[in-house]
Every structure is written in structure tokens, then in C-alpha cells.
Scaffold this active site. Structure first.
Site, PDB file in Angstrom:
ATOM      1  N   TYR A   1      36.992  54.697  48.736  1.00 24.12           N
ATOM      2  CA  TYR A   1      36.636  53.315  49.088  1.00 24.12           C
ATOM      3  C   TYR A   1      35.126  53.133  49.247  1.00 24.12           C
ATOM      4  CZ  TYR A   1      41.519  52.155  49.214  1.00 24.12           C
ATOM      5  OH  TYR A   1      42.817  51.935  48.835  1.00 24.12           O
TER       6      TYR A   1
ATOM      7  N   ARG B   1      34.155  52.226  45.842  1.00 27.65           N
ATOM      8  CA  ARG B   1      34.556  50.837  45.537  1.00 27.65           C
ATOM      9  C   ARG B   1      33.571  49.858  46.194  1.00 27.65           C
ATOM     10  NH1 ARG B   1      36.948  53.864  43.439  1.00 27.65           N
ATOM     11  NH2 ARG B   1      35.631  53.019  41.840  1.00 27.65           N
TER      12      ARG B   1
ATOM     13  N   GLN C   1      44.199  38.871  45.643  1.00 26.18           N
ATOM     14  CA  GLN C   1      44.636  40.259  45.863  1.00 26.18           C
ATOM     15  C   GLN C   1      43.418  41.169  45.918  1.00 26.18           C
ATOM     16  OE1 GLN C   1      48.347  41.166  43.229  1.00 26.18           O
ATOM     17  NE2 GLN C   1      47.306  39.458  42.281  1.00 26.18           N
ATOM     18  N   ASN C   2      42.254  40.615  45.606  1.00 25.28           N
ATOM     19  CA  ASN C   2      41.056  41.451  45.479  1.00 25.28           C
ATOM     20  C   ASN C   2      40.457  41.771  46.840  1.00 25.28           C
ATOM     21  OD1 ASN C   2      41.544  41.103  42.812  1.00 25.28           O
ATOM     22  ND2 ASN C   2      39.890  39.639  42.460  1.00 25.28           N
TER      23      ASN C   2
ATOM     24  N   ASP D   1      37.234  42.623  46.967  1.00 28.36           N
ATOM     25  CA  ASP D   1      35.808  42.271  46.893  1.00 28.36           C
ATOM     26  C   ASP D   1      35.582  40.909  47.552  1.00 28.36           C
ATOM     27  OD1 ASP D   1      35.837  40.014  44.950  1.00 28.36           O
ATOM     28  OD2 ASP D   1      36.504  41.521  43.502  1.00 28.36           O
TER      29      ASP D   1
ATOM     30  N   HIS E   1      45.222  41.819  50.292  1.00 30.77           N
ATOM     31  CA  HIS E   1      45.196  43.284  50.311  1.00 30.77           C
ATOM     32  C   HIS E   1      43.994  43.854  51.061  1.00 30.77           C
ATOM     33  CE1 HIS E   1      47.996  43.232  46.553  1.00 30.77           C
ATOM     34  NE2 HIS E   1      48.636  43.037  47.677  1.00 30.77           N
TER      35      HIS E   1
ATOM     36  N   THR F   1      45.904  38.758  36.841  1.00 32.91           N
ATOM     37  CA  THR F   1      46.724  39.732  37.572  1.00 32.91           C
ATOM     38  C   THR F   1      47.906  40.160  36.720  1.00 32.91           C
ATOM     39  OG1 THR F   1      48.189  40.090  39.491  1.00 32.91           O
ATOM     40  CG2 THR F   1      47.845  37.801  38.823  1.00 32.91           C
ATOM     41  N   SER F   2      48.239  41.460  36.802  1.00 25.45           N
ATOM     42  CA  SER F   2      49.363  41.982  36.013  1.00 25.45           C
ATOM     43  C   SER F   2      50.702  41.588  36.624  1.00 25.45           C
ATOM     44  CB  SER F   2      49.269  43.507  35.923  1.00 25.45           C
ATOM     45  OG  SER F   2      49.342  44.065  37.224  1.00 25.45           O
TER      46      SER F   2
HETATM   47  N1  APR Z   1      39.783  37.925  32.678  1.00 27.77           N
HETATM   48  C1  APR Z   1      41.025  37.667  33.147  1.00 27.77           C
HETATM   49  N2  APR Z   1      41.967  38.601  33.270  1.00 27.77           N
HETATM   50  C2  APR Z   1      41.639  39.859  32.914  1.00 27.77           C
HETATM   51  C3  APR Z   1      40.373  40.216  32.426  1.00 27.77           C
HETATM   52  C4  APR Z   1      39.403  39.170  32.311  1.00 27.77           C
HETATM   53  N3  APR Z   1      38.162  39.397  31.862  1.00 27.77           N
HETATM   54  N4  APR Z   1      40.360  41.554  32.166  1.00 27.77           N
HETATM   55  C5  APR Z   1      41.579  42.001  32.493  1.00 27.77           C
HETATM   56  N5  APR Z   1      42.363  40.995  32.928  1.00 27.77           N
HETATM   57  C6  APR Z   1      43.745  41.021  33.406  1.00 27.77           C
HETATM   58  C7  APR Z   1      44.637  42.049  32.744  1.00 27.77           C
HETATM   59  O1  APR Z   1      45.184  41.529  31.530  1.00 27.77           O
HETATM   60  C8  APR Z   1      45.710  42.289  33.807  1.00 27.77           C
HETATM   61  O2  APR Z   1      46.791  41.390  33.651  1.00 27.77           O
HETATM   62  O3  APR Z   1      43.722  41.380  34.758  1.00 27.77           O
HETATM   63  C9  APR Z   1      44.965  41.966  35.118  1.00 27.77           C
HETATM   64  C10 APR Z   1      44.657  43.189  35.950  1.00 27.77           C
HETATM   65  O4  APR Z   1      45.843  43.749  36.437  1.00 27.77           O
HETATM   66  P1  APR Z   1      45.808  44.891  37.531  1.00 27.77           P
HETATM   67  O5  APR Z   1      44.792  45.913  37.153  1.00 27.77           O
HETATM   68  O6  APR Z   1      47.202  45.344  37.740  1.00 27.77           O
HETATM   69  O7  APR Z   1      45.243  44.145  38.832  1.00 27.77           O
HETATM   70  P2  APR Z   1      46.035  43.289  39.912  1.00 27.77           P
HETATM   71  O8  APR Z   1      47.176  42.556  39.302  1.00 27.77           O
HETATM   72  O9  APR Z   1      45.024  42.501  40.667  1.00 27.77           O
HETATM   73  O10 APR Z   1      46.602  44.438  40.847  1.00 27.77           O
HETATM   74  C11 APR Z   1      47.358  44.113  41.962  1.00 27.77           C
HETATM   75  O11 APR Z   1      47.405  46.385  42.642  1.00 27.77           O
HETATM   76  O12 APR Z   1      46.474  48.485  43.005  1.00 27.77           O
HETATM   77  C12 APR Z   1      46.775  47.281  43.539  1.00 27.77           C
HETATM   78  O13 APR Z   1      45.952  46.516  45.530  1.00 27.77           O
HETATM   79  C13 APR Z   1      45.624  46.568  44.168  1.00 27.77           C
HETATM   80  O14 APR Z   1      45.364  44.178  44.490  1.00 27.77           O
HETATM   81  C14 APR Z   1      45.666  45.192  43.548  1.00 27.77           C
HETATM   82  C15 APR Z   1      47.108  45.076  43.068  1.00 27.77           C
END
Ligand code: APR
Length: 230
Positions: free
Chosen positions: A53, A56, A86-87, A89, A104, A171-172
């Protein structure tokens, strides 16, 4: 004024140079979640967790908000805006958003391992073994780890259920309970997802999908929303 609720994930900060988690080259390819982001990891090797962290935090401190964060902050001239992120930052805040709920946790804060209500701003970028709260207990990152409850979820659901416009960005949707928030947007609300690789579950097909990066797609979509809704 209408209520706009923004629900952001790591993708919104990607163009600020902060790595996402599950994209190719993402953080969870480099690190094992069980080693750095669980209560078990903290008990086994707190120094390793702190180091993860600290890295990070250093990355966040050197990053700047991008055009997506700024476009969201500008929206406050026209709408009641609530950001749920969820970020960990603080780029929404630094772009000027007034109402930001972190599901988070927050990388620039620490909290007591004895009393979760004792939360402090970290001066500088390092939290170390031996940094203690006034009760003498080790401080940990103010982060919700895998396997821990998400205390802000109830407030997030209540905010989402009041949305006239609900916009999901980068977000995924793989991590619960956060991803379940989409189900609480009112039927009558306008629902939009901006993500270049969007995958939206079949039961949420009423979302309009914009397959663009946040830096490009968010200002474009928000400009249209302002023109059509103010
Ligand atoms: N603009 C928009 N979306 C983007 C970009 C971009 N430039 N680059 C990547 N992405 C998208 C990807 O397509 C994906 O769907 O951002 C998403 C990132 O997904 P994750 O890495 O899974 O992030 P997130 O969904 O925020 O993760 C959720 O997981 O590990 C934990 O606590 C952590 O808050 C986090 C949570």
C-alpha cells in the site's frame, strides 16, 4: 436539480497512470490478492502489506486527475452530484467533486487496528511498522480488504436508489457487494456505462453502453446530458 450518481472503478483513473486490477498488466497479475489484500495477509506479514500500500500511495500522490474526473466535478454546476467510488485514490476529490463516498477505503488514510473509528490522514507516503494510534495499537491502511465488510454499502444503496441519472465508469463489476449497486438504480433512471471493454450482465440490459475510455467517453456523455437535461 436532478440527482446524478456516478459509480466509478479503477478504469476512471487508468488515464491518470494508476494501474487497474484485472486488465492485462493489472495489479492482480503482479500480486496475489491473498498475500497483500486480506486480513490473513496482514496477520502473516504486515510489513509486506504495508509495503504494497505504500507503493499504491506513492503512485496516487504522483498522479493527477484526468478529464473524466474534471468533467464530473464540473457537473455540480447543473446537478446534485454524488460520486460513489470503488477507488482508494483521491482523484475525484482533487478534481473538485464535493460528495465522494469511498466503498473500499482511502489510501491516504490509516486506521487503528484496535478501534476502527480512529482514522487518520497519512502525512507523506509511508505507513510503517511501529506507527501507532493514541491507544498504542499499530495503524493499518484504511482499506477494505477482501473478506471484510463494506460499511459504506448501505449509504451507497440509499444514494443510488434516488438517482435520476446513474452512470457507471470503468469497472469490471466482478467484486461484490459493490457490483450489486447497479440493481438499485430506479427503473425510471437513465443508466449509462462507460468502459472500453464493457461487459454488462443480461439482467441489466437497460444500461446504454459507451465503449470508450473514460477520458474521452465521460466528458462526451456528460456534455450531452447537460444539453438535454438542464
Ligand atoms: N477508461 C475506462 N475504463 C477503463 C479504462 C479507461 N481508460 N481502462 C480500463 N478500463 C476498464 C476495464 O475495461 C475494466 O472493466 O476498467 C475496468 C477495471 O476493472 P478492475 O481492474 O476489475 O477494477 P474495479 O472494477 O474497479 O475493481 C473492483 O477490485 O481489487 C478490487 O478493491 C479493488 O476496488 C477494486 C475492486
Amino acid at each position: 436539480m436532478k440527482n446524478i450518481v456516478i459509480f466509478s472503478g479503477a478504469g476512471i483513473s487508468a488515464e491518470s497512470g494508476i494501474k487497474t486490477f484485472r486488465d492485462s498488466g493489472g495489479l492482480w497479475e503482479e500480486y496475489c490478492i491473498e498475500d497483500v489484500a486480506t486480513p490473513g495477509a496482514w496477520h502473516r506479514n504486515a510489513a509486506l502489506v504495508l509495503d504494497f500500500y505504500n507503493q499504491r500511495r506513492a503512485q496516487v500522490l504522483s498522479a493527477q486527475p484526468n478529464s473524466a474526473h474534471s468533467a464530473i466535478a464540473d457537473l455540480e454546476k447543473y446537478f446534485n452530484v454524488q460520486v460513489i467510488t470503488q477507488n482508494i485514490d483521491d482523484l475525484h476529490e482533487r478534481a473538485g467533486s464535493s460528495n465522494v463516498l469511498h466503498l473500499h477505503g482511502e489510501i491516504r488514510k490509516s486506521r487503528s487496528t484496535l478501534d476502527e473509528h480512529l482514522i487518520y490522514t497519512i502525512e507523506g507516503s509511508e505507513l510503517k511498522i511501529g506507527d501507532v494510534c493514541p491507544l498504542g495499537a499499530q495503524l493499518r491502511p484504511h482499506i477494505v480488504w477482501f473478506g471484510e465488510a463494506v460499511p459504506a454499502m448501505e449509504e451507497a444503496i440509499s444514494i443510488t436508489s434516488m438517482a435520476d441519472i446513474f452512470m457507471v465508469i470503468g469497472t469490471s463489476l466482478e467484486v461484490y457487494p459493490a457490483a450489486g449497486l447497479l440493481e438499485y438504480a430506479p427503473d425510471a433512471s437513465l443508466k449509462i456505462l462507460v468502459d472500453p471493454h464493457a461487459k454488462i450482465p443480461a439482467h441489466l440490459k437497460e444500461f446504454s453502453i459507451v465503449r470508450k475510455s473514460a477520458g474521452v467517453g465521460v466528458p462526451e456523455v456528460l456534455q450531452k446530458i447537460i444539453e438535454n437535461n438542464v
